[in-house]
Design an enzyme around this catalytic site. Structure first.
Site, PDB file in Angstrom:
ATOM      1  N   ASP A  16      41.346  41.724  39.847  1.00 60.26           N
ATOM      2  CA  ASP A  16      42.021  40.795  38.932  1.00 60.26           C
ATOM      3  C   ASP A  16      42.651  39.596  39.642  1.00 60.26           C
ATOM      4  OD1 ASP A  16      41.360  42.570  36.868  1.00 60.26           O
ATOM      5  OD2 ASP A  16      43.189  43.719  37.196  1.00 60.26           O
ATOM      6  N   LYS A  19      38.703  36.167  40.058  1.00 62.89           N
ATOM      7  CA  LYS A  19      37.315  35.951  40.523  1.00 62.89           C
ATOM      8  C   LYS A  19      36.470  35.322  39.427  1.00 62.89           C
ATOM      9  CE  LYS A  19      36.947  40.342  41.010  1.00 62.89           C
ATOM     10  NZ  LYS A  19      38.336  40.740  40.760  1.00 62.89           N
ATOM     11  N   GLY A  20      36.717  35.758  38.186  1.00 56.93           N
ATOM     12  CA  GLY A  20      35.944  35.236  37.057  1.00 56.93           C
ATOM     13  C   GLY A  20      36.158  33.738  36.939  1.00 56.93           C
ATOM     14  N   ALA A  42      34.948  46.106  35.363  1.00 54.77           N
ATOM     15  CA  ALA A  42      35.477  44.770  35.634  1.00 54.77           C
ATOM     16  C   ALA A  42      35.854  44.102  34.314  1.00 54.77           C
ATOM     17  CB  ALA A  42      34.427  43.926  36.346  1.00 54.77           C
ATOM     18  N   GLY A  43      36.793  43.160  34.388  1.00 52.26           N
ATOM     19  CA  GLY A  43      37.143  42.372  33.207  1.00 52.26           C
ATOM     20  C   GLY A  43      37.562  41.000  33.700  1.00 52.26           C
ATOM     21  N   HIS A  44      36.815  39.982  33.304  1.00 54.35           N
ATOM     22  CA  HIS A  44      37.106  38.639  33.799  1.00 54.35           C
ATOM     23  C   HIS A  44      37.405  37.719  32.620  1.00 54.35           C
ATOM     24  CE1 HIS A  44      35.395  40.298  37.363  1.00 54.35           C
ATOM     25  NE2 HIS A  44      34.178  40.345  36.854  1.00 54.35           N
ATOM     26  N   GLN A 225      35.909  43.884  41.122  1.00 53.29           N
ATOM     27  CA  GLN A 225      37.053  44.616  41.692  1.00 53.29           C
ATOM     28  C   GLN A 225      37.604  43.869  42.916  1.00 53.29           C
ATOM     29  OE1 GLN A 225      34.048  46.782  40.787  1.00 53.29           O
ATOM     30  NE2 GLN A 225      35.105  46.664  38.860  1.00 53.29           N
ATOM     31  N   THR A 240      37.567  52.367  43.420  1.00 55.93           N
ATOM     32  CA  THR A 240      36.437  52.527  42.508  1.00 55.93           C
ATOM     33  C   THR A 240      35.301  53.181  43.305  1.00 55.93           C
ATOM     34  OG1 THR A 240      35.074  51.462  40.822  1.00 55.93           O
ATOM     35  CG2 THR A 240      35.478  50.192  42.858  1.00 55.93           C
ATOM     36  N   ASP A 334      51.053  29.049  40.126  1.00 57.79           N
ATOM     37  CA  ASP A 334      52.022  28.585  39.120  1.00 57.79           C
ATOM     38  C   ASP A 334      52.983  29.682  38.668  1.00 57.79           C
ATOM     39  OD1 ASP A 334      49.333  29.414  38.081  1.00 57.79           O
ATOM     40  OD2 ASP A 334      50.416  29.473  36.170  1.00 57.79           O
TER      41      ASP A 334
HETATM   42  P1  GDP Z   1      39.214  38.838  37.737  1.00 60.75           P
HETATM   43  O1  GDP Z   1      38.958  40.234  37.302  1.00 60.75           O
HETATM   44  O2  GDP Z   1      39.396  38.713  39.202  1.00 60.75           O
HETATM   45  O3  GDP Z   1      38.185  37.883  37.208  1.00 60.75           O
HETATM   46  O4  GDP Z   1      40.606  38.411  37.106  1.00 60.75           O
HETATM   47  P2  GDP Z   1      41.079  38.659  35.580  1.00 60.75           P
HETATM   48  O5  GDP Z   1      40.381  37.698  34.701  1.00 60.75           O
HETATM   49  O6  GDP Z   1      41.011  40.099  35.242  1.00 60.75           O
HETATM   50  O7  GDP Z   1      42.625  38.337  35.722  1.00 60.75           O
HETATM   51  C1  GDP Z   1      43.075  37.089  36.110  1.00 60.75           C
HETATM   52  C2  GDP Z   1      43.919  36.503  34.976  1.00 60.75           C
HETATM   53  O8  GDP Z   1      44.624  35.384  35.442  1.00 60.75           O
HETATM   54  C3  GDP Z   1      43.083  35.990  33.806  1.00 60.75           C
HETATM   55  O9  GDP Z   1      43.805  36.181  32.623  1.00 60.75           O
HETATM   56  C4  GDP Z   1      42.910  34.504  34.101  1.00 60.75           C
HETATM   57  O10 GDP Z   1      42.739  33.724  32.932  1.00 60.75           O
HETATM   58  C5  GDP Z   1      44.245  34.209  34.731  1.00 60.75           C
HETATM   59  N1  GDP Z   1      44.245  33.156  35.755  1.00 60.75           N
HETATM   60  C6  GDP Z   1      43.304  32.864  36.692  1.00 60.75           C
HETATM   61  N2  GDP Z   1      43.754  31.900  37.525  1.00 60.75           N
HETATM   62  C7  GDP Z   1      45.002  31.592  37.101  1.00 60.75           C
HETATM   63  C8  GDP Z   1      46.013  30.704  37.580  1.00 60.75           C
HETATM   64  O11 GDP Z   1      45.865  30.004  38.569  1.00 60.75           O
HETATM   65  N3  GDP Z   1      47.193  30.698  36.889  1.00 60.75           N
HETATM   66  C9  GDP Z   1      47.426  31.462  35.801  1.00 60.75           C
HETATM   67  N4  GDP Z   1      48.611  31.380  35.191  1.00 60.75           N
HETATM   68  N5  GDP Z   1      46.492  32.319  35.326  1.00 60.75           N
HETATM   69  C10 GDP Z   1      45.315  32.381  35.981  1.00 60.75           C
HETATM   70  P1  IMO Z   2      38.009  43.348  38.156  1.00 59.79           P
HETATM   71  O1  IMO Z   2      36.579  43.034  38.500  1.00 59.79           O
HETATM   72  C1  IMO Z   2      41.438  45.972  38.690  1.00 59.79           C
HETATM   73  C2  IMO Z   2      40.603  50.234  39.169  1.00 59.79           C
HETATM   74  C3  IMO Z   2      41.011  51.145  38.040  1.00 59.79           C
HETATM   75  C4  IMO Z   2      41.319  52.407  38.822  1.00 59.79           C
HETATM   76  C5  IMO Z   2      40.242  52.403  39.893  1.00 59.79           C
HETATM   77  C6  IMO Z   2      39.017  53.254  39.562  1.00 59.79           C
HETATM   78  O2  IMO Z   2      38.413  42.907  36.805  1.00 59.79           O
HETATM   79  O3  IMO Z   2      38.912  42.860  39.239  1.00 59.79           O
HETATM   80  P2  IMO Z   2      36.979  52.973  37.885  1.00 59.79           P
HETATM   81  O4  IMO Z   2      36.952  52.843  36.384  1.00 59.79           O
HETATM   82  O5  IMO Z   2      36.330  51.832  38.593  1.00 59.79           O
HETATM   83  O6  IMO Z   2      36.477  54.300  38.357  1.00 59.79           O
HETATM   84  O7  IMO Z   2      38.556  52.948  38.262  1.00 59.79           O
HETATM   85  O8  IMO Z   2      39.847  51.058  40.058  1.00 59.79           O
HETATM   86  N1  IMO Z   2      39.724  49.114  38.757  1.00 59.79           N
HETATM   87  C7  IMO Z   2      40.132  47.842  38.666  1.00 59.79           C
HETATM   88  N2  IMO Z   2      41.370  47.306  38.844  1.00 59.79           N
HETATM   89  N3  IMO Z   2      40.384  45.184  38.404  1.00 59.79           N
HETATM   90  C8  IMO Z   2      39.151  45.702  38.251  1.00 59.79           C
HETATM   91  O9  IMO Z   2      38.051  44.946  38.092  1.00 59.79           O
HETATM   92  C9  IMO Z   2      38.991  47.105  38.347  1.00 59.79           C
HETATM   93  N4  IMO Z   2      37.933  47.943  38.237  1.00 59.79           N
HETATM   94  C10 IMO Z   2      38.396  49.168  38.515  1.00 59.79           C
HETATM   95  O10 IMO Z   2      42.145  50.650  37.374  1.00 59.79           O
HETATM   96  O11 IMO Z   2      42.564  52.286  39.460  1.00 59.79           O
HETATM   97 MG    MG Z   3      39.794  41.649  36.042  1.00 59.18          MG
END
Ligand code: GDP
Ligand code: IMO
Ligand code: MG
Length: 429
Positions: A16, A19-20, A42-44, A225, A240, A334
């Protein structure tokens, strides 16, 4: 810094990191975006033109119309969820024409989800806090040679082969966890329905990717991840089940590591973790709560509140080493506005001694106490900043300090979720 044609983008913490957002940003210049590991755990979240999109297994470059998005062999794919995800993002003008899927991906099947749930339950107090998407069991089956490769669905005798594997899995679920059997015909029919919708997207992607690189196309490899969740190099067992680190970009996409030019680590300006496991810099106080609210730190997939901590440079340097990270991209800067003092963990103290590495067991990691370098914070809103010079001095110094401690160049930083809220310092792609 040199400009590269093939760049790996990986998370350098516990996932998180944004990366997305970063993959979508750099995809504006890419021909191919290749997802090489993980599944719909994953969730982006990706924001542009006032719209917010979410993807789990579909590569984050998909919103750039000129990009071909590839789900490569290192991934595990739940076809039912893939098709559902596509239906949702289709409304933003995305077409199946932009997607290719490797015939070597392993399938996540409904029984993997059942096993994931049952295993978590059985772990009791030691549960990992998985996303319950069947990831661990699907990779387990891959390694046990019980998995199903997507390419097998093309074969005439697939139903018979699937029945044998299915019956084995039902016996395992019943005998091990007392979970009732799933219906074979229903499972098979649902799978084949989803397969029909994506079957002309299935190719041997490794040859496709290799050819693209050799033709001089620009290729981004998208990690899922984070490095600290890597099955080998992460904080085991709270990880994971795949190799999330950059080294897997080659194995996970079936190309030689020699074809990859550079690796960029995406780093949150602080730390977060979802699920269980030691977290030395965790902030169980109002500073942590404030960061959670300002950064909207709730899982995009499972909606769980993320655990918050100060930036951990020991863990980050571990990621830099094990992933061969050449540049850093700092996100969510920020979110730190308004904090008087911002800490960076530069060492741990373990049993009265200072250590500079992440220990191999969770028990030892739980005992590590962070040693902090204190940095003055800033109060200004920086969400409109478009250059390094516009940052308050304290924010400039914070970035410089990260660069100095990690001995890796910062290629840019991000000051908000939108594609536009991105500042490039080094033109690396
Ligand atoms: P990922 O799994 O690495 O793609 O990250 P996620 O999308 O799960 O989580 C990152 C969160 O931070 C998302 O809600 C993005 O929209 C948000 N985000 C990314 N870059 C920034 C930033 O520079 N500032 C803020 N406030 N939010 C950001
Ligand atoms: P993105 O790509 C954050 C964590 C889970 C748990 C562990 C194992 O959005 O960054 P799993 O379901 O993979 O067997 O869970 O890994 N986990 C993540 N934490 N971001 C992710 O993906 C994750 N994918 C798995 O919360 O602790
Ligand atoms: Mg994520």
């Amino acid at each position: 810094m040199q400009k590269y044609n093939s760049l790996v983008v990986v998370g350098s913490q516990w996932g998180d990191e944004g990366k997305g957002k970063m993959t979508d940003y750099f995809a504006q210049k890419a021909d191919l975006v290749v997802r090489f590991a993980g599944g719909d755990n994953a969730g982006h979240v990706i924001n542009f033109n006032g719209q917010k999109h979410k993807v789990t297994i579909i590569p984050s470059g998909i919103f750039n119309k000129k990009v071909t998005s590839v789900i490569a062999n290192g991934c595990v794919v739940n076809l039912l969820n893939l098709v559902k995800e596509f239906e949702v993002i289709k409304n933003s003008g995305v077409s199946y024409g932009n997607l290719l899927i490797s015939d070597r991906v392993q399938l996540i099947l409904p029984y993997h989800i059942k096993i994931d749930e049952a295993q978590e339950e059985a772990r009791g107090e030691n549960k990992i806090g998985t996303t319950k998407r069947g990831i661990g069991p699907a990779y387990q089956d891959k390694v046990s040679r019980l998995g199903i490769r997507l390419g097998e669905l093309r074969e005439e005798n697939f139903k018979e082969r699937f029945k044998i594997v299915f019956d084995y899995q039902m016996k395992f679920l019943k005998n091990m966890f007392n979970v009732e059997a799933l219906d074979f015909d229903q499972t098979y029919n649902d799978l084949m329905d989803a397969y029909q919708k994506i079957k002309d997207k299935i190719i041997d992607t490794d040859i496709f990717i290799e050819t693209a690189i050799k033709e001089g196309k620009k290729v981004l490899f998208e990690g899922a991840q984070g490095a600290l969740l890597d099955i080998d190099h992460g904080t085991y067992p709270y990880v994971t089940s795949s190799n999330t680190s950059a080294n897997n970009a080659s194995t996970g996409s079936g190309i030689s590591h020699k074809l990859i030019d550079s690796t960029m680590g995406v780093v949150k300006a602080y730390s977060t973790r979802v699920g269980a496991g030691a977290f030395p810099t965790e902030l169980l106080n109002e500073i942590g709560d404030g960061i959670r609210e300002r950064g909207h730190e709730y899982g995009s997939n499972t909606k769980r509140p993320r655990r918050i901590g100060w930036l951990d440079a020991v863990a980050l340097k571990h990621a830099i080493r094990t992933s061969g990270i050449d540049s850093l991209f700092i996100t969510l800067l920020d979110v730190l506005s308004g904090i008087d003092q911002i800490n960076i963990c530069v060492k741990y103290e373990l049993n009265g001694k200072e250590i500079n590495n992440v220990p191999s067991t969770n028990q030892m990691y739980e005992m590590c106490k962070p040693v902090y370098l204190e940095n003055p914070g800033w109060s200004e809103d920086i969400t409109g900043v478009t250059s390094f010079d516009q940052l308050p001095d304290e924010a400039k110094n914070y970035l410089k300090m990260i660069e100095k401690i990690c001995e890796v160049k910062i290629a840019g930083f991000s000051v908000g979720p939108d594609r536009e809220q991105t500042v490039i310092l080094e033109n690396i792609f």
